[in-house]
Design a protein around this motif. Structure first.
Motif, PDB file in Angstrom:
ATOM      1  N   ALA A 136      62.354 -11.325  87.644  1.00 29.68           N
ATOM      2  CA  ALA A 136      63.055 -12.021  88.732  1.00 29.68           C
ATOM      3  C   ALA A 136      64.558 -11.817  88.600  1.00 29.68           C
ATOM      4  O   ALA A 136      65.097 -11.692  87.493  1.00 29.68           O
ATOM      5  N   HIS A 137      65.225 -11.761  89.734  1.00 33.66           N
ATOM      6  CA  HIS A 137      66.693 -11.667  89.803  1.00 33.66           C
ATOM      7  C   HIS A 137      67.237 -10.386  89.184  1.00 33.66           C
ATOM      8  O   HIS A 137      68.406 -10.323  88.787  1.00 33.66           O
ATOM      9  N   ARG A 138      66.405  -9.348  89.131  1.00 37.31           N
ATOM     10  CA  ARG A 138      66.890  -8.101  88.537  1.00 37.31           C
ATOM     11  C   ARG A 138      67.954  -7.441  89.401  1.00 37.31           C
ATOM     12  O   ARG A 138      68.797  -6.695  88.879  1.00 37.31           O
ATOM     13  N   GLY A 139      67.955  -7.704  90.703  1.00 41.78           N
ATOM     14  CA  GLY A 139      69.013  -7.182  91.557  1.00 41.78           C
ATOM     15  C   GLY A 139      70.359  -7.787  91.217  1.00 41.78           C
ATOM     16  O   GLY A 139      71.369  -7.074  91.112  1.00 41.78           O
ATOM     17  N   ARG A 140      70.393  -9.119  91.046  1.00 39.88           N
ATOM     18  CA  ARG A 140      71.643  -9.772  90.645  1.00 39.88           C
ATOM     19  C   ARG A 140      72.081  -9.305  89.259  1.00 39.88           C
ATOM     20  O   ARG A 140      73.286  -9.126  89.000  1.00 39.88           O
ATOM     21  N   ARG A 141      71.118  -9.135  88.385  1.00 34.55           N
ATOM     22  CA  ARG A 141      71.442  -8.666  87.036  1.00 34.55           C
ATOM     23  C   ARG A 141      72.068  -7.267  87.092  1.00 34.55           C
ATOM     24  O   ARG A 141      73.061  -6.983  86.397  1.00 34.55           O
ATOM     25  N   THR A 142      71.519  -6.393  87.927  1.00 34.33           N
ATOM     26  CA  THR A 142      72.049  -5.035  88.054  1.00 34.33           C
ATOM     27  C   THR A 142      73.488  -5.055  88.560  1.00 34.33           C
ATOM     28  O   THR A 142      74.361  -4.353  88.024  1.00 34.33           O
ATOM     29  N   SER A 159      87.081  -9.046  78.446  1.00 38.27           N
ATOM     30  CA  SER A 159      86.343 -10.306  78.453  1.00 38.27           C
ATOM     31  C   SER A 159      85.551 -10.377  79.751  1.00 38.27           C
ATOM     32  O   SER A 159      85.959  -9.817  80.774  1.00 38.27           O
ATOM     33  N   PHE A 160      84.419 -11.078  79.705  1.00 38.69           N
ATOM     34  CA  PHE A 160      83.568 -11.198  80.895  1.00 38.69           C
ATOM     35  C   PHE A 160      82.746 -12.466  80.776  1.00 38.69           C
ATOM     36  O   PHE A 160      82.226 -12.779  79.712  1.00 38.69           O
ATOM     37  N   GLU A 161      82.631 -13.178  81.896  1.00 37.30           N
ATOM     38  CA  GLU A 161      81.749 -14.342  81.940  1.00 37.30           C
ATOM     39  C   GLU A 161      81.004 -14.318  83.266  1.00 37.30           C
ATOM     40  O   GLU A 161      81.591 -14.477  84.332  1.00 37.30           O
ATOM     41  N   GLY A 162      79.705 -14.083  83.184  1.00 30.06           N
ATOM     42  CA  GLY A 162      78.874 -14.028  84.378  1.00 30.06           C
ATOM     43  C   GLY A 162      77.607 -14.826  84.193  1.00 30.06           C
ATOM     44  O   GLY A 162      77.472 -15.615  83.241  1.00 30.06           O
ATOM     45  N   GLU A 163      76.661 -14.603  85.082  1.00 29.84           N
ATOM     46  CA  GLU A 163      75.391 -15.315  85.017  1.00 29.84           C
ATOM     47  C   GLU A 163      74.549 -14.870  83.834  1.00 29.84           C
ATOM     48  O   GLU A 163      73.833 -15.678  83.222  1.00 29.84           O
TER      49      GLU A 163
END
Length: 289
Positions: A136-142, A159-163
């Motif tokens: 699930a949510h592999r599109g957002r992950r990509t 630096s990075f902060e995401g979902e």
């Protein structure tokens, strides 16, 4: 319009002597790019539907050798000097993006800036499950992972902060050769795939697509890019056809295709593989008439 060759990494194309023969011959005969795809895991009886065939089944046997595309292309890079190298495609959400950033930049440096990173979201739920990655949510992950790659390639200290990804003050070297960027093309034929190209891709790789469908898909891509207010410059458009022949080349060029990708499985000896590439070049790069 350029012509590429998608023939490395599977079956005979996974054997070192065949990779060398195909890569050297493709460069000598004027192919623009060597493409290699990816599956980390195959299963004998998948329940997931393969999206690039009418019957929903992938033609590659589950027990076939299938090389890691970045490693296969590194081998090809070592025996060539000019031809482009492209993953077609790397299943990005199945990987750690920090590791991919380093691996891709390493290949780009070793090949003197010849890499294009083709990415996609994947289709096999069984493969994701085996790797412990949510399907699930592999599109957002990509989408997020592409942002991670570009951040790590561009910045000395990143630096990075995401979902899905968080890191603070890290260095990942080397950096890509061409202004600290590697072109990222997005694979897939669906509207969702084209929206991803429009949102964050440098280009599109359409795979096993009927020739008559290419024009409509390119027009849809342009509409999606306009809705995302992307730059006026056209994206690269690479397409592998499911039908047709060299007679389609003028129409494909008029539709906006920048690279026609010939897909095939090389024969099992180096001499035969060299001759096979020469025959493909005679047919596609200098078509008769």
């Amino acid at each position: 319009m350029q012509v590429g060759l998608h023939a490395l990494g599977i079956g005979n194309g996974a054997r070192p002597r065949i990779i060398r023969a195909v890569a050297e011959a493709a460069e000598a005969h004027g192919f623009a790019t060597l493409w290699a795809g990816e599956h980390i895991v195959m299963v004998d009886t998948p329940s997931s539907r393969y999206p690039y065939s009418a019957d929903g089944r992938i033609a590659v046997p589950a027990d076939a050798d299938w090389l890691d595309p970045l490693l296969a292309l590194t081998f090809a890079a070592a025996v060539t000097t000019r031809i482009g190298l492209a993953t077609g495609i790397l299943l990005l959400p199945e990987h750690n993006p920090v590791a991919v950033a380093k691996q891709a930049a390493t290949l780009d440096v070793l090949s003197a800036g010849r890499l294009t990173l083709g990415v996609g979201v994947g289709w096999s739920a069984e493969e994701f499950a085996a790797l412990g990655v949510p399907f699930a949510h592999r599109g957002r992950r990509t989408a997020e992972y592409v942002a991670v790659l570009r951040t790590l390639w561009d910045r000395d200290v990143a630096s990075f902060e995401g979902e899905f990804t968080r890191f603070e003050g890290i260095r990942v070297n080397p950096k890509p050769v061409r202004d600290r960027r590697i072109p990222v093309v997005v694979g897939g034929n669906s509207d969702a795939a084209l929206r991803r190209v429009a949102a964050f891709g440098d280009g599109w790789y359409g795979f096993n697509l009927p020739a008559e469908a290419v024009g409509e898909r390119v027009r849809a891509l342009r509409e999606y890019r306009a809705s995302h207010h992307r730059p006026a410059t056209e994206p690269t458009v690479a397409v592998a056809l499911s039908d047709g022949g060299p007679g389609q080349l003028p129409a494909l060029a008029d539709a906006g295709v920048t690279e026609l990708v010939v897909v095939g499985a090389p024969p099992d000896t180096p001499d035969a593989a060299t001759a096979w590439v020469a025959e493909l070049a005679d047919r596609w790069i200098t078509p008769p008439g």
